[in-house]
Design a protein around this motif. Sequence first.
Motif, PDB file in Angstrom:
ATOM      1  N   LEU A   1      31.133  44.205  33.093  1.00  2.00           N
ATOM      2  CA  LEU A   1      31.061  43.528  34.146  1.00  2.00           C
ATOM      3  C   LEU A   1      32.309  42.384  34.491  1.00  2.00           C
ATOM      4  O   LEU A   1      32.804  42.284  35.520  1.00  2.00           O
ATOM      5  N   ASP A   2      32.727  41.919  33.111  1.00  5.35           N
ATOM      6  CA  ASP A   2      33.964  40.957  33.416  1.00  5.35           C
ATOM      7  C   ASP A   2      35.316  41.817  33.815  1.00  5.35           C
ATOM      8  O   ASP A   2      35.958  41.137  34.792  1.00  5.35           O
ATOM      9  N   ALA A   3      35.265  43.031  33.335  1.00  3.82           N
ATOM     10  CA  ALA A   3      36.184  43.837  33.794  1.00  3.82           C
ATOM     11  C   ALA A   3      36.391  44.120  35.265  1.00  3.82           C
ATOM     12  O   ALA A   3      37.412  44.183  35.959  1.00  3.82           O
ATOM     13  N   LEU A   4      35.154  44.523  35.804  1.00  2.00           N
ATOM     14  CA  LEU A   4      34.902  44.902  37.094  1.00  2.00           C
ATOM     15  C   LEU A   4      35.148  43.533  38.121  1.00  2.00           C
ATOM     16  O   LEU A   4      36.004  43.589  39.126  1.00  2.00           O
ATOM     17  N   ILE A   5      34.882  42.489  37.729  1.00  6.51           N
ATOM     18  CA  ILE A   5      34.740  41.305  38.501  1.00  6.51           C
ATOM     19  C   ILE A   5      36.462  40.916  38.560  1.00  6.51           C
ATOM     20  O   ILE A   5      37.260  40.508  39.561  1.00  6.51           O
ATOM     21  N   LYS A   6      37.177  41.061  37.410  1.00  5.68           N
ATOM     22  CA  LYS A   6      38.768  40.757  37.371  1.00  5.68           C
ATOM     23  C   LYS A   6      39.272  41.598  38.393  1.00  5.68           C
ATOM     24  O   LYS A   6      40.142  41.336  38.956  1.00  5.68           O
ATOM     25  N   GLU A   7      38.967  42.780  38.129  1.00  2.00           N
ATOM     26  CA  GLU A   7      39.468  43.914  39.112  1.00  2.00           C
ATOM     27  C   GLU A   7      39.282  43.613  40.515  1.00  2.00           C
ATOM     28  O   GLU A   7      40.441  43.775  41.174  1.00  2.00           O
ATOM     29  N   GLY A   8      38.080  43.266  40.849  1.00  2.00           N
ATOM     30  CA  GLY A   8      37.953  42.981  42.229  1.00  2.00           C
ATOM     31  C   GLY A   8      38.670  41.546  42.780  1.00  2.00           C
ATOM     32  O   GLY A   8      39.039  41.582  43.944  1.00  2.00           O
ATOM     33  N   LEU A   9      38.720  40.834  41.781  1.00  2.00           N
ATOM     34  CA  LEU A   9      39.575  39.638  42.268  1.00  2.00           C
ATOM     35  C   LEU A   9      40.813  39.618  42.531  1.00  2.00           C
ATOM     36  O   LEU A   9      41.540  39.273  43.171  1.00  2.00           O
ATOM     37  N   GLU A  10      41.410  40.565  41.546  1.00  2.00           N
ATOM     38  CA  GLU A  10      42.918  41.102  41.912  1.00  2.00           C
ATOM     39  C   GLU A  10      43.447  41.818  42.770  1.00  2.00           C
ATOM     40  O   GLU A  10      44.046  41.751  43.764  1.00  2.00           O
ATOM     41  N   ASP A  11      42.332  42.899  43.442  1.00  2.00           N
ATOM     42  CA  ASP A  11      42.627  43.657  44.379  1.00  2.00           C
ATOM     43  C   ASP A  11      42.070  43.110  45.649  1.00  2.00           C
ATOM     44  O   ASP A  11      42.006  44.074  46.798  1.00  2.00           O
ATOM     45  N   GLY A  12      41.490  42.104  45.613  1.00  2.00           N
ATOM     46  CA  GLY A  12      40.592  41.432  46.837  1.00  2.00           C
ATOM     47  C   GLY A  12      39.394  41.839  47.217  1.00  2.00           C
ATOM     48  O   GLY A  12      39.110  41.519  48.615  1.00  2.00           O
ATOM     49  N   ARG A  13      38.618  42.856  46.770  1.00  2.00           N
ATOM     50  CA  ARG A  13      37.404  43.107  47.109  1.00  2.00           C
ATOM     51  C   ARG A  13      36.394  41.921  46.804  1.00  2.00           C
ATOM     52  O   ARG A  13      35.355  42.087  47.061  1.00  2.00           O
ATOM     53  N   ILE A  14      36.688  41.308  45.792  1.00  2.00           N
ATOM     54  CA  ILE A  14      36.063  39.874  45.683  1.00  2.00           C
ATOM     55  C   ILE A  14      36.842  38.863  46.114  1.00  2.00           C
ATOM     56  O   ILE A  14      37.923  38.604  45.638  1.00  2.00           O
ATOM     57  N   PRO A  15      36.400  38.155  46.980  1.00  3.99           N
ATOM     58  CA  PRO A  15      37.255  37.231  48.009  1.00  3.99           C
ATOM     59  C   PRO A  15      37.564  36.072  47.023  1.00  3.99           C
ATOM     60  O   PRO A  15      38.477  35.228  47.214  1.00  3.99           O
ATOM     61  N   GLY A  16      36.744  35.590  46.122  1.00  4.92           N
ATOM     62  CA  GLY A  16      37.122  34.343  45.609  1.00  4.92           C
ATOM     63  C   GLY A  16      36.094  34.211  44.343  1.00  4.92           C
ATOM     64  O   GLY A  16      35.031  34.901  44.202  1.00  4.92           O
ATOM     65  N   GLN A  17      36.306  33.071  43.614  1.00  4.89           N
ATOM     66  CA  GLN A  17      35.303  32.700  42.713  1.00  4.89           C
ATOM     67  C   GLN A  17      33.888  32.414  42.537  1.00  4.89           C
ATOM     68  O   GLN A  17      33.195  32.934  42.035  1.00  4.89           O
ATOM     69  N   ALA A  18      33.617  32.073  43.705  1.00  9.11           N
ATOM     70  CA  ALA A  18      32.284  31.926  44.416  1.00  9.11           C
ATOM     71  C   ALA A  18      31.338  33.226  44.165  1.00  9.11           C
ATOM     72  O   ALA A  18      30.273  33.448  43.739  1.00  9.11           O
ATOM     73  N   THR A  19      31.923  34.046  44.793  1.00  6.65           N
ATOM     74  CA  THR A  19      31.682  35.476  44.942  1.00  6.65           C
ATOM     75  C   THR A  19      31.316  36.102  43.582  1.00  6.65           C
ATOM     76  O   THR A  19      30.624  36.856  43.330  1.00  6.65           O
ATOM     77  N   ALA A  20      32.435  35.846  42.807  1.00  7.00           N
ATOM     78  CA  ALA A  20      32.415  36.384  41.305  1.00  7.00           C
ATOM     79  C   ALA A  20      31.517  35.826  40.621  1.00  7.00           C
ATOM     80  O   ALA A  20      30.624  36.829  39.955  1.00  7.00           O
ATOM     81  N   ASP A  21      31.181  34.550  40.638  1.00  8.73           N
ATOM     82  CA  ASP A  21      30.150  34.053  39.937  1.00  8.73           C
ATOM     83  C   ASP A  21      28.587  34.521  40.319  1.00  8.73           C
ATOM     84  O   ASP A  21      27.682  34.765  39.670  1.00  8.73           O
ATOM     85  N   TRP A  22      28.589  34.721  41.742  1.00 10.79           N
ATOM     86  CA  TRP A  22      27.328  35.077  42.163  1.00 10.79           C
ATOM     87  C   TRP A  22      27.061  36.684  41.563  1.00 10.79           C
ATOM     88  O   TRP A  22      25.930  37.064  41.454  1.00 10.79           O
ATOM     89  N   LEU A  23      28.148  37.424  41.832  1.00 12.26           N
ATOM     90  CA  LEU A  23      28.020  38.914  41.377  1.00 12.26           C
ATOM     91  C   LEU A  23      27.627  39.123  39.983  1.00 12.26           C
ATOM     92  O   LEU A  23      26.969  39.759  39.244  1.00 12.26           O
ATOM     93  N   ARG A  24      28.383  38.043  39.114  1.00 14.33           N
ATOM     94  CA  ARG A  24      27.877  38.059  37.610  1.00 14.33           C
ATOM     95  C   ARG A  24      26.420  37.631  37.397  1.00 14.33           C
ATOM     96  O   ARG A  24      25.755  38.277  36.473  1.00 14.33           O
ATOM     97  N   VAL A  25      25.940  36.894  38.248  1.00 13.91           N
ATOM     98  CA  VAL A  25      24.551  36.568  38.191  1.00 13.91           C
ATOM     99  C   VAL A  25      23.610  37.796  38.470  1.00 13.91           C
ATOM    100  O   VAL A  25      22.672  38.453  37.965  1.00 13.91           O
TER     101      VAL A  25
END
Length: 368
Positions: free
Chosen positions: A280-304
Motif C-alpha cells: 500500500l505504501d508503494a502504491l501511494i508513493k507511486e500515485g503521488l509521484e505520477d499525479g494519480r493521487i493529487p495530494g497527501q490528504a487523498t493519500a491518507d484517505w486511501l491508506r484508511v
Amino acid sequence: MTTHSLQTKPRVAACALRVQLTDDKTRLMPAGTFHVPRGAAIGSGPWNLSAEQGQAIISLAAARSTDIAIDYEHQTLYAEKNGQPAPAAGWVDPRSLEWRDDGLYGAVAWTAAARAQIAEGPNGEPPAYRYLSPVFPYDANGVPLDLLHLALTNTPAIDEGAAQLAAARMAITHDVNDDQEIDTVKREQLIQTLGLAAEATDEQIDTAIAALKAGDADAKALRQALGAKDDAQPAEAVAALKASSTAAAPDMSQYVPVAVYQETTQQLAALKANSNTAELDALIKEGLEDGRIPGQATADWLRVQGIAACKAHLEGAPSIAALKTTQTQGKPPEGKDTKGDGKLNETELAVCKTMNLTPEQYRAANPA
C-alpha cells in the motif's frame, strides 16, 4: 378384540349354477337361501347370500391383484394331491363383480376350449359341461364370506381334504360372531405368549398385539439402518452397531498441537498484514509521484480505505504530468494569483476538473 376364524374345521363349500355362453355377465353365486346339490361331500348348506354380504364380497374382490380362476372339476384344489395340471377354463375380472336381484354376477373371459365344451352341439347335442361351481368360505350362520375360485363341473362337490386345502391356501381370516366357535385353548396360549394375565380382556390382547407389531417394525428398521440381515438376532445387531462405530486410531504424525497451529496462524496473518502495508505504501508513493493521487490528504484517505480501494483508485485515475512539475518551474504565472491567497491557479484548476472536484474540496485537501 375382533374374533377371527379359529374354528377347528374350515368351512369351505361349493354349489352349482347352470352355465351358458352369454355376452352379458355370468351369475357366479345365487342370491338368498340355497343348498348344495346332491353328491356334495362336505357342506350341505343351507347358505344365505344377502345383497349386503354380496357387496362385502365385491369389496374383497376389488382388492385382489389377480383374476378369479375358473378351472375344470375343481382341479386347482386337487393338483397338489394328484399331480395333474389344472388348466384354466376362464377368468373372472374381480373388478367386474356386481350385485343383481338374483345373485352375484361377473364378467367371464372363457378359453376357446371351454367355449366348445359349454356350447351345445350343432344338432342340439348337450354340452360337455353344464354347471359352474363357485368355491366359497362361510361362517357359522351359513353366510358366504368370499369367492375363492370357480370350476366347470357336472358334479359340484369337494371332499374334506380339498376344503381344508382351500382354507389354508386362501388364508381365510374372515370375522365370525359365533362365540361357540372360538378356540379357547388357542386364546389361552395367545394370552400366555403375550405375557398377559389369564383374565386379560380383548382390548388388552389387541393392545399387546399392536405393541408387538410396532416393535417388530422398529427392529426391522434398526436392522436395515445397521446393515444387518433381516433375520439378525439382537446380539448380531449390537455387534454390527459396534463395528460401525469403531473408528481407526488417528495418525498423530498428521496433526500438530493446537498451540503450534495457533502460533503459525498468527504469524502468517502478521506477515500478510505487513506485506499489504508495504504494498500500500508503494502504491501511494507511486500515485503521488505520477499525479494519480493529487495530494497527501487523498493519500491518507486511501491508506484508511485499504489496498483494494487504493488499487481501484489508481486504475481509474489518469496520470497528470502537471502534478509532477509546473510549466513555470515553480514560479507563479504572470498576471495570475499567487499561491497563498487561497485561490487556485490554472494547474490546480486543471486537477480539479480532472478529478471532478470543486475548488473548495481541493483546497481542503491541499491547503495553500
